[in-house]
Motif scaffolding. Sequence first.
Motif, PDB file in Angstrom:
ATOM      1  N   MET A  83      12.135  -6.721  -1.371  1.00  0.00           N
ATOM      2  CA  MET A  83      11.446  -6.829  -2.655  1.00  0.00           C
ATOM      3  C   MET A  83      10.533  -5.621  -2.845  1.00  0.00           C
ATOM      4  SD  MET A  83       8.744  -9.866  -1.612  1.00  0.00           S
ATOM      5  CE  MET A  83       7.943  -9.927  -3.213  1.00  0.00           C
ATOM      6  N   GLU A  84      10.057  -5.453  -4.055  1.00  0.00           N
ATOM      7  CA  GLU A  84       9.161  -4.344  -4.368  1.00  0.00           C
ATOM      8  C   GLU A  84       7.709  -4.799  -4.291  1.00  0.00           C
ATOM      9  OE1 GLU A  84       8.279  -1.046  -7.910  1.00  0.00           O
ATOM     10  OE2 GLU A  84       9.789  -2.613  -8.200  1.00  0.00           O
ATOM     11  N   GLU A  85       6.878  -3.960  -3.741  1.00  0.00           N
ATOM     12  CA  GLU A  85       5.444  -4.247  -3.705  1.00  0.00           C
ATOM     13  C   GLU A  85       4.801  -3.808  -5.021  1.00  0.00           C
ATOM     14  OE1 GLU A  85       1.412  -3.231  -1.088  1.00  0.00           O
ATOM     15  OE2 GLU A  85       3.309  -2.243  -0.592  1.00  0.00           O
ATOM     16  N   ILE A  86       3.922  -4.659  -5.547  1.00  0.00           N
ATOM     17  CA  ILE A  86       3.178  -4.316  -6.764  1.00  0.00           C
ATOM     18  C   ILE A  86       1.697  -4.339  -6.415  1.00  0.00           C
ATOM     19  CG2 ILE A  86       2.796  -4.842  -9.200  1.00  0.00           C
ATOM     20  CD1 ILE A  86       5.422  -6.376  -9.191  1.00  0.00           C
ATOM     21  N   ASN A  87       1.253  -3.302  -5.772  1.00  0.00           N
ATOM     22  CA  ASN A  87      -0.144  -3.163  -5.368  1.00  0.00           C
ATOM     23  C   ASN A  87      -0.568  -1.718  -5.543  1.00  0.00           C
ATOM     24  OD1 ASN A  87      -1.230  -5.694  -4.498  1.00  0.00           O
ATOM     25  ND2 ASN A  87       0.005  -5.591  -2.635  1.00  0.00           N
ATOM     26  N   ASP A  88      -1.810  -1.519  -5.922  1.00  0.00           N
ATOM     27  CA  ASP A  88      -2.351  -0.170  -6.053  1.00  0.00           C
ATOM     28  C   ASP A  88      -3.073   0.185  -4.762  1.00  0.00           C
ATOM     29  OD1 ASP A  88      -3.158   2.261  -6.984  1.00  0.00           O
ATOM     30  OD2 ASP A  88      -4.830   1.483  -8.181  1.00  0.00           O
ATOM     31  N   LEU A  89      -2.281   0.499  -3.730  1.00  0.00           N
ATOM     32  CA  LEU A  89      -2.821   0.845  -2.423  1.00  0.00           C
ATOM     33  C   LEU A  89      -2.395   2.258  -2.057  1.00  0.00           C
ATOM     34  CD1 LEU A  89      -1.926  -2.431  -0.434  1.00  0.00           C
ATOM     35  CD2 LEU A  89      -4.195  -1.774  -1.271  1.00  0.00           C
ATOM     36  N   PRO A  90      -3.247   3.015  -1.373  1.00  0.00           N
ATOM     37  CA  PRO A  90      -2.844   4.373  -0.977  1.00  0.00           C
ATOM     38  C   PRO A  90      -1.697   4.385   0.023  1.00  0.00           C
ATOM     39  CG  PRO A  90      -4.961   3.767   0.023  1.00  0.00           C
ATOM     40  CD  PRO A  90      -4.635   2.705  -0.992  1.00  0.00           C
ATOM     41  N   PHE A  91      -1.461   3.235   0.695  1.00  0.00           N
ATOM     42  CA  PHE A  91      -0.365   3.149   1.663  1.00  0.00           C
ATOM     43  C   PHE A  91       0.692   2.148   1.209  1.00  0.00           C
ATOM     44  CE2 PHE A  91      -3.939   0.470   2.882  1.00  0.00           C
ATOM     45  CZ  PHE A  91      -3.362  -0.772   3.105  1.00  0.00           C
ATOM     46  N   ARG A  92       0.824   2.001  -0.089  1.00  0.00           N
ATOM     47  CA  ARG A  92       1.823   1.098  -0.658  1.00  0.00           C
ATOM     48  C   ARG A  92       3.230   1.483  -0.195  1.00  0.00           C
ATOM     49  NH1 ARG A  92       2.941   0.419  -7.213  1.00  0.00           N
ATOM     50  NH2 ARG A  92       5.139  -0.151  -7.031  1.00  0.00           N
ATOM     51  N   SER A  93       4.111   0.485  -0.107  1.00  0.00           N
ATOM     52  CA  SER A  93       5.492   0.740   0.296  1.00  0.00           C
ATOM     53  C   SER A  93       6.138   1.757  -0.638  1.00  0.00           C
ATOM     54  CB  SER A  93       6.306  -0.555   0.268  1.00  0.00           C
ATOM     55  OG  SER A  93       7.685  -0.271   0.425  1.00  0.00           O
ATOM     56  N   PRO A  94       6.758   2.792  -0.089  1.00  0.00           N
ATOM     57  CA  PRO A  94       7.420   3.791  -0.939  1.00  0.00           C
ATOM     58  C   PRO A  94       8.791   3.342  -1.439  1.00  0.00           C
ATOM     59  CG  PRO A  94       7.679   4.394   1.354  1.00  0.00           C
ATOM     60  CD  PRO A  94       6.832   3.152   1.347  1.00  0.00           C
ATOM     61  N   ARG A  95       9.278   2.211  -0.943  1.00  0.00           N
ATOM     62  CA  ARG A  95      10.614   1.743  -1.299  1.00  0.00           C
ATOM     63  C   ARG A  95      10.557   0.695  -2.417  1.00  0.00           C
ATOM     64  NH1 ARG A  95      14.074   0.340   4.029  1.00  0.00           N
ATOM     65  NH2 ARG A  95      15.463  -0.332   2.339  1.00  0.00           N
ATOM     66  N   PRO A 368       4.698 -10.283  -4.540  1.00  0.00           N
ATOM     67  CA  PRO A 368       4.678  -8.815  -4.634  1.00  0.00           C
ATOM     68  C   PRO A 368       3.261  -8.252  -4.665  1.00  0.00           C
ATOM     69  CG  PRO A 368       5.285  -9.790  -6.742  1.00  0.00           C
ATOM     70  CD  PRO A 368       5.284 -10.906  -5.746  1.00  0.00           C
ATOM     71  N   TYR A 369       2.265  -9.144  -4.858  1.00  0.00           N
ATOM     72  CA  TYR A 369       0.867  -8.726  -4.885  1.00  0.00           C
ATOM     73  C   TYR A 369       0.149  -9.017  -3.561  1.00  0.00           C
ATOM     74  CZ  TYR A 369       1.707  -8.620  -9.925  1.00  0.00           C
ATOM     75  OH  TYR A 369       2.209  -8.351 -11.173  1.00  0.00           O
ATOM     76  N   PHE A 370       0.895  -9.486  -2.565  1.00  0.00           N
ATOM     77  CA  PHE A 370       0.276  -9.832  -1.286  1.00  0.00           C
ATOM     78  C   PHE A 370      -0.413  -8.628  -0.651  1.00  0.00           C
ATOM     79  CE2 PHE A 370       0.773  -9.670   3.366  1.00  0.00           C
ATOM     80  CZ  PHE A 370      -0.006 -10.748   3.738  1.00  0.00           C
ATOM     81  N   ARG A 371      -1.615  -8.836  -0.166  1.00  0.00           N
ATOM     82  CA  ARG A 371      -2.335  -7.852   0.641  1.00  0.00           C
ATOM     83  C   ARG A 371      -3.289  -8.622   1.540  1.00  0.00           C
ATOM     84  NH1 ARG A 371      -7.496  -6.614  -1.419  1.00  0.00           N
ATOM     85  NH2 ARG A 371      -7.945  -7.764  -3.354  1.00  0.00           N
ATOM     86  N   LEU A 372      -3.778  -7.989   2.581  1.00  0.00           N
ATOM     87  CA  LEU A 372      -4.648  -8.696   3.514  1.00  0.00           C
ATOM     88  C   LEU A 372      -5.868  -7.859   3.887  1.00  0.00           C
ATOM     89  CD1 LEU A 372      -4.030  -7.278   6.460  1.00  0.00           C
ATOM     90  CD2 LEU A 372      -2.093  -8.839   6.495  1.00  0.00           C
ATOM     91  N   ASN A 373      -6.814  -8.542   4.482  1.00  0.00           N
ATOM     92  CA  ASN A 373      -8.074  -7.939   4.912  1.00  0.00           C
ATOM     93  C   ASN A 373      -7.898  -7.374   6.325  1.00  0.00           C
ATOM     94  OD1 ASN A 373     -10.666  -7.246   5.600  1.00  0.00           O
ATOM     95  ND2 ASN A 373     -11.553  -9.265   5.254  1.00  0.00           N
ATOM     96  N   GLN A 374      -7.884  -6.066   6.457  1.00  0.00           N
ATOM     97  CA  GLN A 374      -7.653  -5.434   7.751  1.00  0.00           C
ATOM     98  C   GLN A 374      -8.776  -5.712   8.751  1.00  0.00           C
ATOM     99  OE1 GLN A 374      -6.035  -1.271   7.377  1.00  0.00           O
ATOM    100  NE2 GLN A 374      -6.127  -1.748   5.178  1.00  0.00           N
ATOM    101  N   GLU A 375      -9.936  -6.151   8.255  1.00  0.00           N
ATOM    102  CA  GLU A 375     -11.045  -6.466   9.159  1.00  0.00           C
ATOM    103  C   GLU A 375     -10.728  -7.681  10.034  1.00  0.00           C
ATOM    104  OE1 GLU A 375     -13.907  -4.605   9.449  1.00  0.00           O
ATOM    105  OE2 GLU A 375     -12.826  -3.227   8.111  1.00  0.00           O
TER     106      GLU A 375
END
Length: 397
Positions: A83-95, A368-375
């Motif tokens: 699936m495609e990621e829909i997040n505005d992250l500097p390390f977002r999936s390039p695929r 597609p909006y999933f993200r997590l807290n790296q802390e």
Amino acid sequence: MPVSLIQEARSLQPQLNRWYQDLHQIPEVGLDLPQTSAYVLRELAAMGYEPQVVGTSGVCALLSGSRPGPTLLLRADMDALPMEEINDLPFRSPRKDAAHMCGHDSHMTMLLGAAKLLMEHRSQLAGNVKFMFQPGEEGFNGALEMIQAGILENPPVDAAMALHCLCGDHHPSGTMLCALDGPAKASADSMVIRVYGKGSHGATPEQGVDVLNILCHIHSGLQTILEREISPFEQAVLSICQIHAGTAANILPAEGFMEGTLRTFNEETRSTAKKRIQEIAEGTAALFGGRCEVQFHDGLLPTLNNQALAAEMFSYVRELLGEEHTGTIGPVMGAEDFSEVSTRIPAVYMDLACGSVEEGYCYGVHSPYFRLNQEALPVGVASFAECAMRYLEKRQA
């Protein structure tokens, strides 16, 4: 005062962030994960391990302590979702066709961190720790492939532990959760019900056998399995998730299909439900002049925590994190191919809260909006390491 493993793990935060973000940007689907496998092999080798490829692209590394003892397996899954990621992250999936929307990149990160900590404490270990980095958890049963390739042998594994990130819930980041009563994750059976009738013009339905009508009646009939044929004290879910038939507004199709999933914790309930799905689908199709074929696939057994092992391991986690940062969970209707391990040896499966709704992490896994807290990553690292050290210490030869 000695430094605790949680403090040691937190000191690794910059390294954990790098691993997580690197792995997030190389998502791969299925059993063949060449980039991911190469990355994990390289990082383990840099720590002093001699990792090996097991199966298609699974990775195994063994840490032998300074004294003899049993072998504990720690497992992380490696594959991404198609699936495609829909997040505005500097390390977002390039695929566009693959993304780590189930958090397996965080699982690999935490296991790499645990491998680093445990290597540094090698002289204190009485026994072995085997690290299992597994492909193909998302519908490919990569756990079984690695088991068939010998991951539980040489040396034989005595017990196992795995964990999964949890987001979009109400548990604060860094809370470790465990199903202490046994059932952790449900069984999973996917089904395809194909219906065959006779196509006709929409203006003359009497000249055909209406596939859409049959599909609708099958869908309604299947709901009665849980409502009227399975005890309300048994936990089960039957969801039809897609129905397809037809290509035009005025043509009744000659065939169509539906797909769904069945989840249970009881093998008798599972068997009964599958039998009734087939009987209801075939009987309903015949009633309206058609026929159907029912196929089940991707069957996974429930993931069951060994109650004695779960109680022991979770007591170590509670001592490490404090009572206020732990809790119970489950059973959960999600499925896991870690069940292949838990049916063979004593095993425990835990969940780590990595972002609550209140903290702004509103989406769960597979979104597609999933993200997590790296802390939260150091908590998983320390929990893996603490459980391994304490488990081996208790059983030293």
